[in-house]
Motif scaffolding. Structure first.
Motif, PDB file in Angstrom:
ATOM      1  N   ALA A 177       1.223  -1.185   0.455  1.00  0.00           N
ATOM      2  CA  ALA A 177      -0.066   0.307  -0.154  1.00  0.00           C
ATOM      3  C   ALA A 177       0.965   1.179  -0.259  1.00  0.00           C
ATOM      4  N   MET A 178       2.428   1.224   1.150  1.00  0.00           N
ATOM      5  CA  MET A 178       2.860   2.546   0.903  1.00  0.00           C
ATOM      6  C   MET A 178       3.467   2.609  -0.098  1.00  0.00           C
ATOM      7  N   LEU A 179       4.104   1.622  -0.968  1.00  0.00           N
ATOM      8  CA  LEU A 179       4.824   1.757  -2.368  1.00  0.00           C
ATOM      9  C   LEU A 179       3.519   2.259  -3.171  1.00  0.00           C
ATOM     10  N   ALA A 180       2.404   1.986  -3.586  1.00  0.00           N
ATOM     11  CA  ALA A 180       1.270   2.168  -4.046  1.00  0.00           C
ATOM     12  C   ALA A 180       0.689   4.058  -4.209  1.00  0.00           C
ATOM     13  N   VAL A 181       1.460   4.317  -3.027  1.00  0.00           N
ATOM     14  CA  VAL A 181       1.002   5.733  -2.661  1.00  0.00           C
ATOM     15  C   VAL A 181       2.412   6.446  -3.297  1.00  0.00           C
ATOM     16  N   LEU A 182       3.295   6.089  -2.845  1.00  0.00           N
ATOM     17  CA  LEU A 182       4.836   6.708  -3.053  1.00  0.00           C
ATOM     18  C   LEU A 182       4.694   6.510  -5.003  1.00  0.00           C
ATOM     19  N   TRP A 183       4.615   5.307  -5.438  1.00  0.00           N
ATOM     20  CA  TRP A 183       4.797   5.177  -7.041  1.00  0.00           C
ATOM     21  C   TRP A 183       3.595   6.210  -7.552  1.00  0.00           C
ATOM     22  N   ALA A 184       2.405   6.502  -7.037  1.00  0.00           N
ATOM     23  CA  ALA A 184       1.224   7.345  -7.321  1.00  0.00           C
ATOM     24  C   ALA A 184       1.959   8.943  -7.091  1.00  0.00           C
ATOM     25  N   LEU A 185       2.596   8.961  -6.060  1.00  0.00           N
ATOM     26  CA  LEU A 185       3.559  10.295  -5.684  1.00  0.00           C
ATOM     27  C   LEU A 185       3.943  10.518  -7.065  1.00  0.00           C
ATOM     28  N   PHE A 186       5.012   9.603  -7.868  1.00  0.00           N
ATOM     29  CA  PHE A 186       5.816   9.804  -8.605  1.00  0.00           C
ATOM     30  C   PHE A 186       5.575  10.873  -9.687  1.00  0.00           C
ATOM     31  N   PHE A 187       4.516  10.785  -9.666  1.00  0.00           N
ATOM     32  CA  PHE A 187       3.982  11.722 -11.403  1.00  0.00           C
ATOM     33  C   PHE A 187       3.151  12.731 -11.183  1.00  0.00           C
ATOM     34  N   ARG A 188       3.497  12.874  -9.311  1.00  0.00           N
ATOM     35  CA  ARG A 188       3.254  14.505  -9.344  1.00  0.00           C
ATOM     36  C   ARG A 188       4.635  15.558  -9.874  1.00  0.00           C
ATOM     37  N   PRO A 189       5.540  15.823  -9.176  1.00  0.00           N
ATOM     38  CA  PRO A 189       6.279  16.521  -9.478  1.00  0.00           C
ATOM     39  C   PRO A 189       6.631  16.430 -11.622  1.00  0.00           C
ATOM     40  N   VAL A 190       6.900  14.703 -11.562  1.00  0.00           N
ATOM     41  CA  VAL A 190       7.564  15.064 -13.355  1.00  0.00           C
ATOM     42  C   VAL A 190       6.272  15.590 -13.764  1.00  0.00           C
ATOM     43  N   GLY A 191       4.692  15.667 -13.668  1.00  0.00           N
ATOM     44  CA  GLY A 191       3.318  16.026 -14.110  1.00  0.00           C
ATOM     45  C   GLY A 191       3.295  16.862 -14.184  1.00  0.00           C
ATOM     46  N   PHE A 192       3.647  17.992 -13.434  1.00  0.00           N
ATOM     47  CA  PHE A 192       3.324  19.270 -13.033  1.00  0.00           C
ATOM     48  C   PHE A 192       4.395  20.119 -14.197  1.00  0.00           C
ATOM     49  N   ASP A 193       6.120  19.242 -13.811  1.00  0.00           N
ATOM     50  CA  ASP A 193       6.412  20.218 -14.571  1.00  0.00           C
ATOM     51  C   ASP A 193       7.119  19.634 -15.893  1.00  0.00           C
ATOM     52  N   TYR A 194       6.622  18.298 -16.416  1.00  0.00           N
ATOM     53  CA  TYR A 194       7.284  18.524 -17.731  1.00  0.00           C
ATOM     54  C   TYR A 194       5.618  18.125 -18.596  1.00  0.00           C
ATOM     55  N   ARG A 195       4.855  17.886 -18.277  1.00  0.00           N
ATOM     56  CA  ARG A 195       3.478  17.589 -19.188  1.00  0.00           C
ATOM     57  C   ARG A 195       3.571  19.460 -20.105  1.00  0.00           C
ATOM     58  N   SER A 196       3.705  20.500 -19.582  1.00  0.00           N
ATOM     59  CA  SER A 196       3.676  21.548 -21.075  1.00  0.00           C
ATOM     60  C   SER A 196       5.081  22.243 -21.352  1.00  0.00           C
ATOM     61  N   LYS A 197       6.236  21.751 -21.043  1.00  0.00           N
ATOM     62  CA  LYS A 197       7.123  21.618 -22.054  1.00  0.00           C
ATOM     63  C   LYS A 197       7.167  21.253 -23.012  1.00  0.00           C
ATOM     64  N   ILE A 198       5.944  19.834 -23.605  1.00  0.00           N
ATOM     65  CA  ILE A 198       6.217  19.783 -24.860  1.00  0.00           C
ATOM     66  C   ILE A 198       4.781  20.034 -25.677  1.00  0.00           C
ATOM     67  N   HIS A 199       4.720  20.143 -26.738  1.00  0.00           N
ATOM     68  CA  HIS A 199       3.285  20.276 -27.888  1.00  0.00           C
ATOM     69  C   HIS A 199       3.282  19.013 -28.200  1.00  0.00           C
ATOM     70  N   HIS A 200       2.626  18.190 -27.407  1.00  0.00           N
ATOM     71  CA  HIS A 200       2.318  16.932 -28.191  1.00  0.00           C
ATOM     72  C   HIS A 200       0.852  16.364 -26.998  1.00  0.00           C
ATOM     73  N   PRO A 201      -0.352  16.114 -28.584  1.00  0.00           N
ATOM     74  CA  PRO A 201      -0.636  16.024 -27.417  1.00  0.00           C
ATOM     75  C   PRO A 201      -1.392  14.908 -26.256  1.00  0.00           C
TER      76      PRO A 201
END
Lengths: 379, 522
Positions: free
Chosen positions: A90-114
């Motif tokens: 359960a802890m690893l699931a939380v951790l791995w889900a949290l992985f998506f946040r920093p990169v999601g926020f910072d990387y998402r709009s750096k590339i123009h691709h749908p």
């Protein structure tokens, strides 16, 4: 001021509660925004609007979570050890889900691709939706007791499985937690947006709030039927912590005992209802800032209800009840609790102050025009 | 059931995730100060190019920072998930610096990084500079508290074992904070981060200069990186020497293994420049000595001896024997806590308790202990020599190579002719990975050299793990490897893309490659 050991043990129960509530209010609202993101933002600009409402703040807010973990490590080391290793997957699931946040926020709009952008949008959804759900499920399991014991040298052994955590009562608690965080996110998002996004969020806000009220009520009724835990032996709050020195029995309805003994504590669940109901009413009428305060008070009520019901238990053991961890016997030394108390007392007001300043600097509605003007720097 | 396989997998997972985390940390530590310098230049001179430098290098900093945050949470979780007994046994001391790190440093850093990126239009120049400075201070304070925690694992001061609670307990917080090991490691580690940040800016600027593009931007970046890098690399080397000196006092086993010193030599000891250690026979098959140097570096004297591995093992053999008594007395005392006589006897030997616990790797009860097992436990106190010996030397060699590079870069930057020195620019470009390699080697020496302990002399590694199944470990390890590989690919893709596009990615109209997504002309 030197506080004695029993007082500090109590204070630390409160402080862990404060940190959990702080986490749910602050990181909770940006997790709620993440949960709503794919549903209230229909095109790229709308989604960027949604993301940028929390863009400057999610990172600071996430530290509530990290500090909460650190504080449990420092103040309740054996709880940290037993819970994190027992709830391994359960802890690893939380951790791995949290992985998506920093990169999601910072990387998402750096590339123009749908495809790139929509992948990260769903990543942000996972990072916002999964952790509160799992925390709720974890609380549901704590209320029922968790299968663990210690050997003579206090090595913790967890004897349950990951799938065993997903029982009906725990899942209900997961729904309550998820709805609470979604409501918090929705109220915040309404405060920072306008137009279409605002209207969609308004509906989602109402839905989340009603699910929360229904789920909280159902869990409250159900909890009276499940066996709670009671310390049957004498308690010496000033004793050196030893989680194996007491006798614990399981009793149906025992989680109601604190409310019977101290009726004033009923104000805590009452606050949950009042806060959430007020948040719904205020947000529906567009008074979003007041609604955010009300919804935050609702969170104090919901988390506080779990805490008051279980007090003094923190992590009861269903397989070896005597080894249950409580606020009296799962704590750090007097010196460590004292130092951490002062550290918290000094830094917490500073944190609140500069966080408030950061929100003040970034205040106002995030609009499509803002996103277009800051094409290269906004998320 | 704790098996050797479980211990090895837990170690592998921690080592892999910690070393991966440290791919991002040093760049963050160094880049923040470079951002402070560039932005100060903007505030003081009002020249727009300095603002652009802050924003462009800040963009690359942000790409790196995201993964630093992502992988940092793993480490905080992992003490609990995979090292549960460790967390119980030393949480009373070890948890506090981690929690204070959050309260004092990480909140500061993370709150202000948001304003750093989003506050350009909403803050005055001075306010924004203040935000950047606070972010830098937060980042470095964060490193301080983490290294206070780590320093305590290396040199556990200010704490005592309590038989009632069956754990180590804090007795002196200030001793933990001002632990010489922690302080020496802190300054050495952050300086290494500064070198990494400087190398990053120097390399990429050199690439622009070699391609003859964005010249003014690259020139100024190069000069700032050269000056900052030179100061930092000097400090890494001087403070690294200090760090080694502290180790020689606190951790003789690590130092002896790092230097492949099997015998105690008459003072001052000679330094093995090259050696081929032979573990089985406890000697070096070949060694190239430089007389006196080790004694001078390690003890800062001409007359103090430095113990060799054989002598340390012999001394630890005695401690293992006392340790067996300590474990027995502890068991008796736990069964009969009020017995004052037992308590006195336990207190007399409890400093060696950890050495008795080393035997738990081989036996469940101290009744099964044989003299041969005690020999083995004593021999276990020395980490493997060859990996430490060579890692350490490679790290030092890289340090001096970086000193030469930054020295020349600064020299030619003062002379103003570095643009016409393509050999220097190419050296700077190809040396980009070197600070990272040096950092990882440094951590390897520090942590592998601490074995067989998690807390030096107190808690053996094999006792520290969570009682998980081996299958769980394989599963989580596979998950981490998968996630981390994917994240690294994405990060490197973005980093390379934006570094190639250069300051044009800011969309200000002042640089080449303004078109979003366009790559650099060949």
């Amino acid at each position: 001021m030197i506080l004695d050991y029993p007082t500090l043990k109590l204070v630390w129960w409160l402080l862990v509660g404060v940190l959990l509530v702080g986490f749910a209010i602050m990181d909770g609202h940006d997790m709620g925004v993440g949960t709503l993101l794919p549903f209230v933002g229909k095109d790229d600009t709308e989604r960027r609007v949604v993301i940028n409402t929390v863009g400057p703040h999610w990172d600071g807010n996430q530290v509530w979570f990290i500090t909460g973990g650190g504080a449990i490590f420092a103040a309740w080391p054996i709880v940290y050890a037993t819970a994190f290793s027992g709830f391994y997957w359960a802890m690893l699931a939380v951790l791995w889900a949290l992985f998506f946040r920093p990169v999601g926020f910072d990387y998402r709009s750096k590339i123009h691709h749908p495809v790139w952008r929509s992948t990260w949008d769903w990543g942000l959804f996972v990072g916002g939706f999964v952790p509160p759900l799992i925390f709720g499920v974890a609380f549901g399991n704590l209320l029922q007791g968790v299968p663990f014991h210690f050997d003579d040298t206090l090595v913790p052994y967890y004897t349950g499985s990951f799938w065993g955590l997903l029982n009906p009562f725990a899942l209900l608690c997961g729904v309550v937690s998820s709805a609470m965080i979604t409501l918090q996110g929705a109220v915040y998002l309404m405060h920072r947006t306008e137009g279409e996004v605002y209207e969609r969020t308004r509906k989602a806000m109402l839905g989340a709030g009603l699910v929360l009220l229904a789920g909280f009520t159902a869990a409250g009724i159900w909890v009276q039927a499940i066996p709670g835990y009671v310390i049957a032996s004498a308690i010496d709050p000033s004793a050196l912590p030893n989680p194996q020195a007491k006798e614990v029995v399981r009793e149906a309805g025992a989680w109601m005992a604190n409310y019977r003994a101290m009726p004033a504590t009923l104000l805590v669940p009452a606050l949950a209802y009042l806060g959430v109901a007020a948040a719904l009413w205020l947000a529906w009428r567009g008074r979003t800032l007041a609604a955010f305060v009300a919804s935050s008070l609702g969170i104090v009520g919901v988390i506080g209800t779990a805490g008051v019901s279980m007090f003094p238990f923190v992590m009861p053991s269903i397989s070896a009840p005597d080894a249950s961890l409580t606020v009296w016997d799962a704590v750090s030394s007097h010196l460590t609790l004292t130092i951490m108390f002062w550290a918290t007392l000094i830094f917490m007001p500073l944190i609140v102050a500069y966080t408030s300043w950061a929100y003040k600097v970034m205040a106002g509605k995030v609009t499509a025009a803002y996103v277009r003007e800051n094409e290269h720097s906004a998320y | 059931m704790v098996t050797e396989q479980l211990v090895d997998l837990s170690r592998l997972q921690f080592a892999a995730t910690a070393m991966y985390h440290f791919l991002f940390v040093p760049l963050t530590l160094g880049m923040v100060w470079l951002l402070v310098i560039m932005e100060s230049a903007w505030v003081m001179t009002g020249k727009l190019i300095y603002k652009d430098m802050t924003r462009f290098w800040g963009k690359l900093f942000g790409i790196n920072f995201a993964l630093g945050v992502t992988t940092g949470i793993t480490l905080e979780f992992q003490f609990g998930t995979n090292w549960a007994y460790y967390s119980h046994y030393v949480g009373d001391i070890f948890g506090a610096p981690l929690a204070i790190e959050g309260l004092m440093a990480f909140f500061l850093e993370s709150t202000f990084i948001g304003l750093f990126f989003f506050g350009w239009e909403r803050l005055s120049r001075k306010q924004h500079l203040m935000v950047t400075v606070l972010m830098a201070v937060g980042t470095n304070l964060s490193a301080l508290w983490i290294l206070v925690a780590n320093g305590w694992m290396q040199h556990p001061v200010g704490a005592e074992f309590s038989f009632e609670t069956m754990r180590m307990e804090l007795t002196d917080f200030w001793a933990v904070l001002f632990n010489p090991d922690a302080q020496a490691k802190f300054v050495h580690t952050v300086s290494a981060g500064y070198v990494t940040g400087a190398m990053f800016v120097l390399s990429i600027s050199s690439w622009y200069l070699l391609r003859r593009r964005d010249l003014e931007f690259a020139r100024r970046s190069f000069s700032i990186a050269a000056a900052f890098g030179f100061a930092s690399v000097c400090s890494v080397i001087v403070l690294g020497d200090e760090s080694g000196y502290v180790v020689s006092e606190a951790q003789q086993t690590k130092l002896a293994a790092m230097e492949a010193m099997w015998e105690t030599e008459p003072a001052p000891a000679s330094f093995n420049l090259i050696a081929f250690p032979n573990e089985a026979e406890m000697k070096n098959d070949y060694a190239l000595h430089i007389p006196w140097v080790m004694g001078l570096l390690g003890t800062r004297s001409l007359d103090q001896e430095m113990p060799g591995i054989r002598d340390i093992v012999a001394r630890n053999r005695e401690r293992v024997e006392t340790g067996v008594d300590a474990v027995r007395l502890l068991e008796a005392l736990r069964a009969d806590p009020a017995n004052a006589d037992l308590r006195t006897r336990f207190d007399a030997v409890k400093d060696d308790l950890g050495f008795g616990l080393l035997l738990k790797k081989y036996v469940a009860s101290m009744d099964e202990v044989t003299p041969e097992l005690m020999d083995r436990a004593a021999r276990d106190t020395i980490p493997k020599v060859a990996p430490l010996f060579w890692s350490f030397r490679l790290m030092v060699a890289l340090g001096f190579a970086l000193l030469a590079l930054f020295g020349l870069a600064l020299w030619h930057s003062v002379k103003g002719d570095f643009e016409r020195k393509p050999w220097l620019l190419r050296w700077a470009l190809w040396f980009l990975p070197m600070p990272w390699i040096a950092c990882e080697l440094g951590w390897f020496v520090a942590e592998y050299g601490r074995q067989p302990w998690t807390i030096y002399g107190v808690l053996p590694t094999h006792l520290s793990v969570s009682t998980l199944s081996v299958e769980s470990l394989y599963g989580s390890l596979a998950g981490f490897v998968g996630f981390y590989t994917l994240l690294l690919v994405v990060e490197m893709y973005l980093m390379v893309r934006f570094a190639r596009q250069g300051p044009g990615s800011l969309g200000t109209g002042r640089y080449t490659n303004e078109q979003h997504g366009e790559t650099a002309p060949a």
